[in-house]
Design a protein around this motif. Structure first.
Motif, PDB file in Angstrom:
ATOM      1  N   PHE A  18       0.932  -1.312  -0.050  1.00 44.90           N
ATOM      2  CA  PHE A  18       0.020   0.153   0.033  1.00 44.90           C
ATOM      3  C   PHE A  18       0.857   1.306   0.053  1.00 44.90           C
ATOM      4  O   PHE A  18       0.375   2.564  -0.200  1.00 44.90           O
ATOM      5  N   LEU A  70      -2.689  -7.441   2.683  1.00 45.52           N
ATOM      6  CA  LEU A  70      -3.190  -7.542   1.173  1.00 45.52           C
ATOM      7  C   LEU A  70      -4.134  -8.167   0.967  1.00 45.52           C
ATOM      8  O   LEU A  70      -5.196  -8.417   0.391  1.00 45.52           O
ATOM      9  N   LEU A 117      -3.993   0.377  -5.498  1.00 43.59           N
ATOM     10  CA  LEU A 117      -4.587  -0.039  -4.384  1.00 43.59           C
ATOM     11  C   LEU A 117      -5.602   1.134  -3.695  1.00 43.59           C
ATOM     12  O   LEU A 117      -6.583   0.799  -3.252  1.00 43.59           O
ATOM     13  N   TRP A 128      -7.474  -7.350   2.425  1.00 43.75           N
ATOM     14  CA  TRP A 128      -7.969  -6.266   1.644  1.00 43.75           C
ATOM     15  C   TRP A 128      -8.780  -6.860   0.319  1.00 43.75           C
ATOM     16  O   TRP A 128      -9.593  -6.294  -0.078  1.00 43.75           O
ATOM     17  N   CYS A 129      -8.094  -7.906  -0.062  1.00 45.21           N
ATOM     18  CA  CYS A 129      -8.762  -8.473  -1.320  1.00 45.21           C
ATOM     19  C   CYS A 129     -10.103  -9.263  -1.209  1.00 45.21           C
ATOM     20  O   CYS A 129     -10.874  -9.066  -1.792  1.00 45.21           O
ATOM     21  N   HIS A 140      -9.013   0.976  -7.231  1.00 43.16           N
ATOM     22  CA  HIS A 140      -9.309  -0.488  -7.137  1.00 43.16           C
ATOM     23  C   HIS A 140     -10.459  -0.951  -7.772  1.00 43.16           C
ATOM     24  O   HIS A 140     -10.667  -2.056  -7.754  1.00 43.16           O
TER      25      HIS A 140
END
Length: 580
Positions: free
Chosen positions: A59, A96, A68, A99-100, A72
């Motif tokens: 990030f 990460l 990101l 986040w996905c 996104h």
């Protein structure tokens, strides 16, 4: 994974010379995967980050971080050739991955073949991330070992010499060190003397250096190379930057932070630095801009003694210096214009309805007379410079040490050769914590030192600019009222109370003021007696008489607030003495 998804290619190199994982190779593997018949995806963009460490959060990477954080919605899948092209930190990888998951996106690692849409795939990726982090730690340890050896023998690492130093080859040119450039040392010494002993501002030093045609460091280097100087002028910013630099004390830094040895002390690279650590802290403290108290408004600088010192007694706002045209004479000419101190709150249409307004020369003379007559013959004392605060660095080092220990207990350093790396990092961090703790404790208890001069002597040798800096350095404050004595019907009805700030505080701590303890060392001009000597109100007879003559024995709010603050500070000092 379903076909026809939008892919963002994530490409990363720690350095452009890393041929084994070159950008071209990464891109080729990603395109081959996305164009396969069973995938049939679309590459909508590339986040290519070169010269970016694997320890940096995705990030915060220059290119990937932008996608990101701000774009996104333009992709469905993040794809990289290997997992470590995303990150080498397990913590960052888990961040990460979450986040996905929260945004319904997927991660693909081509060579490892991870399918992160399934539970086993996520587990395998997380295990691989842990090993990638261990590999990164090993790489960092090897790099640190190489740098550590060079630091220990004070070898110069890379780059041009800092201001006032030169690079010297040693051991037949196999390594280099830095040392003082003796031909420029008189200039450095003159700067130190003017700041420390003469207490001149950097503006004044720059002005006088320009008048004397003293060369700046860059022009001095040109002369050493046999070139003509460019005539670069001295500026206060040049001197400030030079003195505030860690290199003034010879401290080696990395990314703006001092590098510490195993005992927690900073590495001093030159044999003869420009200043010792204590000297450097003192110099930095002396050239630091005067701080503002909570709630204090910004004011424009002015050529007057009490700029930044005088405040309105009604509302506490700063007084600004404003011009006023002289009165028109009968012959059509005008009297010389004058300057007045005026309440900025009232001047700007604020809530103050009776703001201070007084001629500058008159108030300046009152302040000067009070200082010379009250403390002029006192021995001059000052607090040793506290230097910059180490609190944040101390807390950050403690947090890193706690995380390191927690990782060790969780078994993250059980791999071959990792335990040795852990203990080396633990020793360095522990030393850093202890060193910062010690420095912060010393900073909070600055000593009071005698200067060997008297206040009147020091005052007489200063010009108006330096006198103003003197008042601000000692946190002197002058509260001014437009009308404060009920029986004054003629002439100037303004009044003022001068709080001698640190001068009074130091005098009280050293018991130099008077045998009995008073609430604070204040001096009044055209104000009721108890405004400058609030301790008199402790006597019932005085309070009763004051209420008869003035209608009230209460202090103005600005004085009462300041008095309450000082009493609290005194109680804390007394408590600290008893604790010791």
């Amino acid at each position: 994974m379903q076909p026809n998804l939008r892919y963002l290619a994530c490409l990363r190199l720690s350095s452009d010379s890393d041929e084994s994982t070159a950008i071209v190779r990464q891109r080729r593997g990603i395109h081959h995967y996305v164009n396969a018949p069973h995938v049939a995806g679309i590459i909508v963009g590339e986040a290519e980050d070169t010269d970016v460490s694997g320890g940096l959060s995705p990030f915060r990477r220059p290119k990937l971080g932008r996608w990101l954080n701000h774009r996104h919605d333009e992709f469905d899948v993040l794809i990289a050739s290997t997992l470590d092209r995303f990150t080498r930190r397990a913590l960052h990888f888990n961040e990460l991955l979450k986040w996905c998951q929260d945004r319904g996106k997927f991660l693909v690692c081509v060579e490892e073949g991870f399918d992160l849409s399934t539970g086993p795939g996520k587990t395998m990726a997380q295990v691989t991330a842990v090993f990638a982090e261990a590999e990164w730690d090993t790489i960092q340890a090897r790099v640190l070992n190489g740098v550590q050896t060079r630091l220990e023998n004070k070898s110069w690492l890379v780059g041009a010499a800092p201001a006032g130093y030169k690079i010297i080859p040693v051991e037949g040119g196999r390594r280099k060190i830095i040392d003082r450039e003796e031909s420029y040392w008189p200039v450095i010494e003159e700067i130190k003397t003017r700041i420390r002993e003469k207490k001149q501002t950097t503006h004044k030093i720059a002005k006088e250096f320009n008048e004397k045609k003293i060369l700046t460091w860059s022009d001095h280097q040109r002369v050493l190379r046999g070139q003509q100087p460019k005539g670069i002028m001295w500026q206060a910013t040049i001197i400030n930057k030079m003195v505030r630099s860690h290199w003034f004390a010879g401290i080696y830094t990395y990314k703006g932070e001092a590098v510490l040895d195993e005992t927690g002390e900073p590495y001093i690279m030159p044999k003869k630095p420009h200043a010792t650590m204590d000297e450097w802290f003192d110099l930095v403290d002396r050239i630091a801009p005067a701080g503002k108290e909570e709630g204090e408004t910004e004011t424009r600088s002015a050529k007057s003694l009490l700029a930044g010192v005088a405040k309105c007694g009604e509302c506490g706002a700063a007084l600004a210096r404003v011009p006023a045209s002289g009165a028109k004479r009968k012959d059509g000419t005008r009297a010389p214009s004058k300057h007045f101190y005026r309440c900025t709150n009232r001047f700007r249409g604020g809530t103050c309805t009776k703001g201070a307004y007084i001629e500058c020369t008159e108030l300046d003379k009152v302040a000067e007379d009070i200082i010379v007559s009250s403390v002029g013959q006192w021995e001059m004392y000052e607090r040793s410079a506290a230097g910059p605060s180490h609190q944040k660095a101390w807390e950050a080092a403690e947090a890193r040490l706690a995380k390191l220990e927690a990782d060790f207990l969780e078994g993250r350093y059980d791999g071959e050769g990792q335990e040795e790396s852990y203990w080396r990092m633990h020793k360095a961090l522990s030393g850093k914590v202890q060193g910062l703790k010690k420095a912060e404790e010393e900073r909070r208890k600055p000593e009071i030192k005698a200067t060997g001069r008297k206040y009147a002597q020091d005052w007489a040798e200063k010009d108006e600019h330096d006198r103003r800096d003197f008042l601000r350095e000692y946190k002197v404050t002058m509260w001014v009222w437009r009308d404060c004595l009920p029986n004054m019907t003629r002439g100037n009805r303004s009044g003022a109370v001068l709080d001698l700030g640190e001068i009074g505080r130091i005098a009280e701590e050293l018991m130099l003021v008077m045998p009995e303890q008073v609430d604070w060392l204040w001096h009044g001009w055209n104000v009721p007696q108890h405004w400058a000597s609030p301790h008199l109100l402790d006597g019932p007879e005085f309070r009763e008489q004051t209420e008869k003559t003035h209608g009230s024995a209460e202090l103005p709010k600005v004085l009462q607030d300041r008095l309450d603050k000082y009493r609290k500070e005194r109680e804390e000092r007394e408590a600290a003495k008893w604790a010791v």
